[in-house]
Design a protein around this motif. Structure first.
Motif, short mmCIF file in Angstrom:
data_model
loop_
_atom_site.label_atom_id
_atom_site.label_comp_id
_atom_site.label_asym_id
_atom_site.label_seq_id
_atom_site.Cartn_x
_atom_site.Cartn_y
_atom_site.Cartn_z
N PHE A 45 0.82 -1.21 0.00
CA PHE A 45 0.00 0.00 0.00
C PHE A 45 0.85 1.26 0.00
N ALA A 46 2.02 1.22 0.60
CA ALA A 46 2.88 2.39 0.68
C ALA A 46 3.93 2.43 -0.44
N ASN A 47 3.97 1.38 -1.27
CA ASN A 47 4.95 1.26 -2.35
C ASN A 47 6.38 1.33 -1.78
N THR A 48 6.61 0.58 -0.72
CA THR A 48 7.93 0.54 -0.09
C THR A 48 8.55 -0.86 -0.12
N ILE A 49 8.07 -1.71 -1.00
CA ILE A 49 8.57 -3.09 -1.06
C ILE A 49 10.07 -3.11 -1.30
N SER A 50 10.55 -2.25 -2.17
CA SER A 50 11.96 -2.26 -2.53
C SER A 50 12.81 -1.32 -1.68
N GLU A 51 12.21 -0.66 -0.72
CA GLU A 51 12.95 0.30 0.12
C GLU A 51 13.81 -0.45 1.14
N LEU A 52 15.11 -0.34 1.02
CA LEU A 52 16.02 -1.04 1.93
C LEU A 52 16.37 -0.21 3.15
N ASP A 53 16.23 1.09 3.06
CA ASP A 53 16.51 1.98 4.19
C ASP A 53 15.30 1.96 5.13
N GLU A 54 15.45 1.29 6.26
CA GLU A 54 14.33 1.10 7.19
C GLU A 54 13.80 2.44 7.73
N LYS A 56 13.82 5.38 6.20
CA LYS A 56 13.03 6.01 5.12
C LYS A 56 11.69 5.30 4.95
N ARG A 57 11.71 3.97 5.02
CA ARG A 57 10.47 3.19 4.89
C ARG A 57 9.48 3.58 5.98
N LEU A 58 9.95 3.69 7.21
CA LEU A 58 9.07 4.04 8.32
C LEU A 58 8.53 5.46 8.17
N GLU A 59 9.34 6.36 7.65
CA GLU A 59 8.87 7.73 7.40
C GLU A 59 7.75 7.74 6.37
N ILE A 60 7.91 6.96 5.32
CA ILE A 60 6.90 6.87 4.27
C ILE A 60 5.61 6.27 4.85
N LEU A 61 5.75 5.22 5.66
CA LEU A 61 4.58 4.59 6.25
C LEU A 61 3.83 5.55 7.18
#
Length: 64
Positions: A45-54, A56-61
């Motif tokens: 849903f957040a389009n963070t499947i390929s995000e390796l930087d945790e 950055k991923r949490l910020e997006i979520l």
């Protein structure tokens, strides 16, 4: 960007995951299959499947 089901489906098709538990355990985010599935659903849903930087991923979520 507001998440929606169509974007999530596109993310699933573009980023297929057949080994969710292994994928998410390797990223140190889940301890069980239920947790892996929960993280996968968040990522599609957040389009963070390929995000390796945790971080950055949490910020997006958080923005969702």
């Amino acid at each position: 960007m507001q998440a929606n089901i169509l974007n999530a489906i596109v993310n699933i098709v573009e980023n297929p995951m057949s080994e969710l538990k292994t994928y998410y355990q390797n990223r140190n985010r889940a301890n069980s299959m239920g947790g892996a599935l929960e993280e996968y659903v968040k990522d599609i849903f957040a389009n963070t499947i390929s995000e390796l930087d945790e971080t950055k991923r949490l910020e997006i979520l958080e923005q969702q």
